[in-house]
Design a protein around this motif. Sequence first.
Motif, PDB file in Angstrom:
ATOM      1  N   TRP A 172     -58.045  30.468  24.829  1.00  0.00           N
ATOM      2  CA  TRP A 172     -59.273  30.808  24.567  1.00  0.00           C
ATOM      3  C   TRP A 172     -58.999  32.298  24.032  1.00  0.00           C
ATOM      4  CZ3 TRP A 172     -62.354  35.115  25.813  1.00  0.00           C
ATOM      5  CH2 TRP A 172     -63.643  35.036  25.110  1.00  0.00           C
ATOM      6  N   ALA A 173     -58.387  33.369  24.847  1.00  0.00           N
ATOM      7  CA  ALA A 173     -58.022  34.607  24.472  1.00  0.00           C
ATOM      8  C   ALA A 173     -57.323  34.726  23.298  1.00  0.00           C
ATOM      9  CB  ALA A 173     -57.459  35.136  25.583  1.00  0.00           C
ATOM     10  N   ASN A 174     -56.308  33.646  22.984  1.00  0.00           N
ATOM     11  CA  ASN A 174     -55.441  33.834  21.800  1.00  0.00           C
ATOM     12  C   ASN A 174     -56.352  33.537  20.589  1.00  0.00           C
ATOM     13  OD1 ASN A 174     -53.070  34.459  23.227  1.00  0.00           O
ATOM     14  ND2 ASN A 174     -52.643  32.366  23.320  1.00  0.00           N
ATOM     15  N   THR A 196     -51.688  37.221  21.666  1.00  0.00           N
ATOM     16  CA  THR A 196     -50.385  36.226  21.147  1.00  0.00           C
ATOM     17  C   THR A 196     -49.890  35.913  22.471  1.00  0.00           C
ATOM     18  OG1 THR A 196     -49.204  38.275  20.804  1.00  0.00           O
ATOM     19  CG2 THR A 196     -50.165  36.980  19.046  1.00  0.00           C
ATOM     20  N   LEU A 197     -50.166  35.668  23.522  1.00  0.00           N
ATOM     21  CA  LEU A 197     -49.741  35.209  24.875  1.00  0.00           C
ATOM     22  C   LEU A 197     -49.388  33.600  24.702  1.00  0.00           C
ATOM     23  CD1 LEU A 197     -52.293  36.926  27.489  1.00  0.00           C
ATOM     24  CD2 LEU A 197     -49.949  37.474  26.649  1.00  0.00           C
ATOM     25  N   PRO A 198     -47.989  33.468  25.632  1.00  0.00           N
ATOM     26  CA  PRO A 198     -47.754  31.845  25.628  1.00  0.00           C
ATOM     27  C   PRO A 198     -48.641  31.143  26.199  1.00  0.00           C
ATOM     28  CG  PRO A 198     -46.020  33.312  26.956  1.00  0.00           C
ATOM     29  CD  PRO A 198     -47.278  34.200  26.114  1.00  0.00           C
ATOM     30  N   GLU A 199     -49.101  30.106  25.564  1.00  0.00           N
ATOM     31  CA  GLU A 199     -50.024  29.083  26.349  1.00  0.00           C
ATOM     32  C   GLU A 199     -49.464  28.122  27.179  1.00  0.00           C
ATOM     33  OE1 GLU A 199     -52.524  27.281  23.299  1.00  0.00           O
ATOM     34  OE2 GLU A 199     -53.049  29.313  22.067  1.00  0.00           O
ATOM     35  N   ASN A 200     -48.222  27.812  26.967  1.00  0.00           N
ATOM     36  CA  ASN A 200     -47.726  26.615  28.034  1.00  0.00           C
ATOM     37  C   ASN A 200     -46.862  27.408  29.069  1.00  0.00           C
ATOM     38  OD1 ASN A 200     -46.515  24.208  28.784  1.00  0.00           O
ATOM     39  ND2 ASN A 200     -44.904  24.270  27.364  1.00  0.00           N
ATOM     40  N   ILE A 201     -47.755  27.505  29.846  1.00  0.00           N
ATOM     41  CA  ILE A 201     -47.314  28.443  31.067  1.00  0.00           C
ATOM     42  C   ILE A 201     -46.540  27.312  32.310  1.00  0.00           C
ATOM     43  CG2 ILE A 201     -48.939  30.132  30.906  1.00  0.00           C
ATOM     44  CD1 ILE A 201     -50.668  29.003  33.185  1.00  0.00           C
ATOM     45  N   PHE A 202     -46.878  26.212  32.099  1.00  0.00           N
ATOM     46  CA  PHE A 202     -46.124  25.338  33.070  1.00  0.00           C
ATOM     47  C   PHE A 202     -44.812  25.507  33.158  1.00  0.00           C
ATOM     48  CE2 PHE A 202     -50.473  23.750  33.467  1.00  0.00           C
ATOM     49  CZ  PHE A 202     -50.537  23.294  34.849  1.00  0.00           C
ATOM     50  N   GLY A 203     -44.231  25.246  33.826  1.00  0.00           N
ATOM     51  CA  GLY A 203     -42.552  25.375  34.154  1.00  0.00           C
ATOM     52  C   GLY A 203     -42.237  26.449  35.224  1.00  0.00           C
TER      53      GLY A 203
END
Length: 278
Positions: free
Chosen positions: A131-133, A139-146
Amino acid sequence: MKQSHLRALQRVYLVLLFSFMYVPIAVMAVFSFNESKSRTIFTGFTFKWYKSLFHNEMILSALGLSLVVALIAAVVATVVGTAAAIGINAMGKRSQAVINNISYMPVVNPEIITGVSLMLLFVVVKDGIAWANQNLGWTLPENIFGLPTLLIAHISFCLPYVIFNVSPKLRQLDVRVYEAALDLGCNPKQAFFKVVLPELAPAILSAFLICLTYSIDDFLISYFTSGTTQTLPIVIYSMTRKKVSPEINALSTVMFLVILAIILFYNYLDGRREARKA
């Protein structure tokens, strides 16, 4: 009942108890050297499954990731948990009881609930970043899972174990020794590192080893928070869904021996420390 009969029953009970715990591990270790893939018949002695294990890129990659995550999580949890235990120890009795009860909840909480709740938290964070992007031009990375979510999850479930290992040692610590260090010219920082920390060292090391073991061993929480990243327990689970490979027997044997060596080494150091004190 005669004393001799009672002792005999105690010995039988101990033999049955330890057999129940360690015979399956011994059978697994024996069949890790089995020439065939049979899980019931030993056909010959071989090291080929160990050779195959150390050439399996998927297992080695997952093992490396598990060790990195475990080391980072154990170090961070040990430092933060020790600081938290010191802070809790400085509180009043009522505040200590409240905080200790809250800290104990993740220990008694089923792992599946912890895993699902952390997964939902990370999903909310991921949606917030998206939502912020979209609306704020970030421009934060959205795929934080990992790796990030895996580390946060492992640090979270390791923290209570550090607190509950260090807190009893803090309560046993004689505050007069700390005050004597201050009277003899130490400032609070020097008194902590020269007097308090050495007394807490055995509990801190024990907490670190517990965190390291639990982190390497964890499956459920990692399964819900790792995304596409695969730790060693997840890889083993995916391999055993079809058939248990002798490589898994070899890997489990190696892990058992390494952990046993760490425990024996720690007990040896602890025994030497107690002998010096005596």
